[in-house]
Write a protein that holds these residues in place. Structure first.
Motif, PDB file in Angstrom:
ATOM      1  N   SER A   1     -28.976  45.718  88.442  1.00  0.00           N
ATOM      2  CA  SER A   1     -29.565  46.077  89.728  1.00  0.00           C
ATOM      3  C   SER A   1     -30.544  47.233  89.557  1.00  0.00           C
ATOM      4  N   PHE A   2     -30.101  48.289  88.875  1.00  0.00           N
ATOM      5  CA  PHE A   2     -30.990  49.408  88.584  1.00  0.00           C
ATOM      6  C   PHE A   2     -31.996  49.047  87.500  1.00  0.00           C
ATOM      7  N   ASN A   3     -31.649  48.027  86.675  1.00  0.00           N
ATOM      8  CA  ASN A   3     -32.442  47.636  85.517  1.00  0.00           C
ATOM      9  C   ASN A   3     -32.734  48.836  84.621  1.00  0.00           C
ATOM     10  N   ASN A   4     -31.645  49.480  84.231  1.00  0.00           N
ATOM     11  CA  ASN A   4     -31.740  50.580  83.288  1.00  0.00           C
ATOM     12  C   ASN A   4     -30.466  50.649  82.459  1.00  0.00           C
ATOM     13  N   VAL A   5     -30.432  51.605  81.553  1.00  0.00           N
ATOM     14  CA  VAL A   5     -29.243  51.898  80.763  1.00  0.00           C
ATOM     15  C   VAL A   5     -28.880  53.348  81.035  1.00  0.00           C
ATOM     16  N   GLN A   6     -27.669  53.590  81.516  1.00  0.00           N
ATOM     17  CA  GLN A   6     -27.191  54.943  81.759  1.00  0.00           C
ATOM     18  C   GLN A   6     -26.313  55.382  80.587  1.00  0.00           C
ATOM     19  N   ILE A   7     -26.520  56.616  80.163  1.00  0.00           N
ATOM     20  CA  ILE A   7     -25.773  57.170  79.040  1.00  0.00           C
ATOM     21  C   ILE A   7     -24.812  58.236  79.566  1.00  0.00           C
ATOM     22  N   PHE A   8     -23.523  58.079  79.231  1.00  0.00           N
ATOM     23  CA  PHE A   8     -22.483  58.999  79.676  1.00  0.00           C
ATOM     24  C   PHE A   8     -21.820  59.651  78.465  1.00  0.00           C
ATOM     25  N   ASN A   9     -21.299  60.852  78.656  1.00  0.00           N
ATOM     26  CA  ASN A   9     -20.462  61.426  77.612  1.00  0.00           C
ATOM     27  C   ASN A   9     -19.062  60.815  77.727  1.00  0.00           C
ATOM     28  N   PRO A  10     -18.158  61.067  76.773  1.00  0.00           N
ATOM     29  CA  PRO A  10     -16.847  60.410  76.819  1.00  0.00           C
ATOM     30  C   PRO A  10     -16.031  60.715  78.077  1.00  0.00           C
ATOM     31  N   GLN A  11     -16.341  61.831  78.744  1.00  0.00           N
ATOM     32  CA  GLN A  11     -15.629  62.168  79.973  1.00  0.00           C
ATOM     33  C   GLN A  11     -16.221  61.495  81.215  1.00  0.00           C
ATOM     34  N   GLY A  12     -17.365  60.803  81.042  1.00  0.00           N
ATOM     35  CA  GLY A  12     -17.967  60.100  82.159  1.00  0.00           C
ATOM     36  C   GLY A  12     -19.064  60.842  82.870  1.00  0.00           C
ATOM     37  N   GLN A  13     -19.546  61.949  82.293  1.00  0.00           N
ATOM     38  CA  GLN A  13     -20.686  62.656  82.888  1.00  0.00           C
ATOM     39  C   GLN A  13     -21.985  61.948  82.489  1.00  0.00           C
ATOM     40  N   LEU A  14     -22.847  61.721  83.451  1.00  0.00           N
ATOM     41  CA  LEU A  14     -24.129  61.089  83.162  1.00  0.00           C
ATOM     42  C   LEU A  14     -25.035  62.073  82.428  1.00  0.00           C
ATOM     43  N   LEU A  15     -25.625  61.607  81.326  1.00  0.00           N
ATOM     44  CA  LEU A  15     -26.534  62.441  80.549  1.00  0.00           C
ATOM     45  C   LEU A  15     -27.987  62.034  80.734  1.00  0.00           C
ATOM     46  N   LEU A  16     -28.237  60.744  80.829  1.00  0.00           N
ATOM     47  CA  LEU A  16     -29.622  60.265  80.845  1.00  0.00           C
ATOM     48  C   LEU A  16     -29.646  58.813  81.283  1.00  0.00           C
ATOM     49  N   ALA A  17     -30.756  58.401  81.903  1.00  0.00           N
ATOM     50  CA  ALA A  17     -30.982  56.996  82.231  1.00  0.00           C
ATOM     51  C   ALA A  17     -32.286  56.549  81.589  1.00  0.00           C
ATOM     52  N   ILE A  18     -32.284  55.360  81.007  1.00  0.00           N
ATOM     53  CA  ILE A  18     -33.449  54.824  80.301  1.00  0.00           C
ATOM     54  C   ILE A  18     -33.886  53.529  80.965  1.00  0.00           C
ATOM     55  N   GLY A  19     -35.180  53.435  81.271  1.00  0.00           N
ATOM     56  CA  GLY A  19     -35.744  52.214  81.827  1.00  0.00           C
ATOM     57  C   GLY A  19     -35.898  52.259  83.331  1.00  0.00           C
ATOM     58  N   GLN A  20     -36.628  51.277  83.854  1.00  0.00           N
ATOM     59  CA  GLN A  20     -36.837  51.170  85.291  1.00  0.00           C
ATOM     60  C   GLN A  20     -37.055  49.722  85.683  1.00  0.00           C
ATOM     61  N   VAL A  21     -36.762  49.407  86.947  1.00  0.00           N
ATOM     62  CA  VAL A  21     -36.965  48.063  87.451  1.00  0.00           C
ATOM     63  C   VAL A  21     -38.458  47.795  87.611  1.00  0.00           C
TER      64      VAL A  21
END
Length: 358
Positions: A283-303
């Motif tokens: 839906s977002f058409n991206n890849v979200q990167i999380f640390n092992p605890q589930g904190q969002l670090l970065l999102a790559i890409g766009q729709v």
């Protein structure tokens, strides 16, 4: 696991909404956007054998002399999942019912899963162990199929009596624990994970349909971390669940929404050598990167409706190899995009608006 100081730097680019990206096509996008320091940059797109050939001029000459254009033909029609290790990129194609392998070091493409006894019917999930053995979740066969690195069939895990509709697969590095992510049917209560040992013997079922801790609603994919933690993409509950190697609940993260760290249509999951978790969302058409605890670090890409680097129309699987490269499968634009980590010197060039050498 990231140290707290490094995590803070990553999070700096995600605590406020990202800057608006205009409609101008960026042929070498990088993430995060300025003024934050770049950490990943677009590298390459894979569609056809020609995309990994070393000498483009030689290819053009060969095509002129022989009239053979097959190297430019798409290698897949509907990429479902992707996995990569040591320069070999594997892609499941649910339309052609096979696995396509881009062998970059040897500059060749080969396919497997099209003949018995390892013939596939609807290959979806994909995983590799440390030996580069290939594990494929086939939802029609209701089995996990195992091949060696060159596509020779080894064995299968499960059958229609133990699996209802496997769509994902996770395996630990040693290949001693194989987890079939069973999405089952919409009417079924068998939304769960089925665990096997490395020889294909059934060990146990993990979870059932529900929304409590350790329960699943439409689980679609999974991945194993270096420490053995099993991450399950629990799509119907819009979350990622972290389990022990034996399937005991540890914690979960994510939630339905459109904000940072939320999930809308999660499709794929991967874990890198540091334990960072990558989740692709159609839906977002991206890849979200999380640390092992589930904190969002970065999102790559766009729709996007325009096919260009870093722009996606229908994201499916995601993978990360030992070099930190990210592989994103897009079914709308029928491509696998490769995004690689940025070196410090390259980050300075990108911030200055200079393109990197190919």
């Amino acid at each position: 696991m990231l140290k707290s100081g490094v995590a803070a730097l990553w999070l700096a680019g995600c605590t406020t909404p990202p800057p608006r990206i205009d409609d101008k096509i960026d042929h070498q996008p990088f993430w995060p956007r300025p003024p934050d320091r770049p950490r990943f940059v677009y590298e390459h797109t894979l569609r056809a054998p020609a995309d990994i050939l070393a000498d483009v001029k030689e290819l053009q000459l060969l095509q002129t002399l022989t009239g053979d254009q097959s190297a430019n033909n798409p290698a897949f029609e509907k990429p479902a999942a992707v996995a990569a290790r040591q320069g070999r990129i594997y892609v499941t194609d649910s339309v052609k019912r096979r696995v396509v392998a881009f062998d970059v070091p040897r500059r060749r493409v080969f396919v497997f899963g099209w003949r018995t006894p390892g013939q596939l019917q609807k290959p979806l999930g994909l995983a590799l162990d440390a030996r580069s053995a290939v594990y494929v979740a086939d939802s029609s066969l209701r089995r996990i199929m195992m091949y060696d690195a060159w596509g020779l069939f080894v064995r299968h895990f499960g059958d229609p009596t133990t699996l209802e509709r496997p769509t994902g697969i996770a395996v630990n590095a040693e290949g001693t624990r194989v987890y079939a992510i069973d999405r089952a049917s919409n009417e079924s209560d068998q939304h769960r994970v089925v665990m096997f040992d490395g020889e294909g013997r059934f060990l146990r079922e993990i979870g059932k349909r529900g929304s409590r801790e350790g329960e699943f609603n439409v689980p679609v994919a999974g991945a194993c971390a270096p420490d053995g933690t099993l991450y399950v993409l629990d799509a119907g509950n819009f979350r990622v669940q972290a389990l022990t190697p034996d399937g005991e609940f540890r914690h979960s993260f994510g939630g339905v929404g459109v904000g940072f760290g939320d999930l809308a249509r999660p499709r794929g999951i991967a874990v890198d050598g540091q334990g960072l978790v990558y989740v692709s969302d159609a839906s977002f058409n991206n890849v979200q990167i999380f640390n092992p605890q589930g904190q969002l670090l970065l999102a790559i890409g766009q729709v996007s409706r325009t096919d260009a680097p870093g722009r996606y129309g229908l994201v499916s699987g995601v993978a990360v190899d030992e070099t930190g490269r990210i592989y994103v499968a897009d079914q709308f634009f029928n491509k696998i995009e490769v995004v690689r980590p940025v070196k410090d010197a390259e980050a300075d060039l990108l911030l200055k608006g200079e393109r990197l050498a190919g």
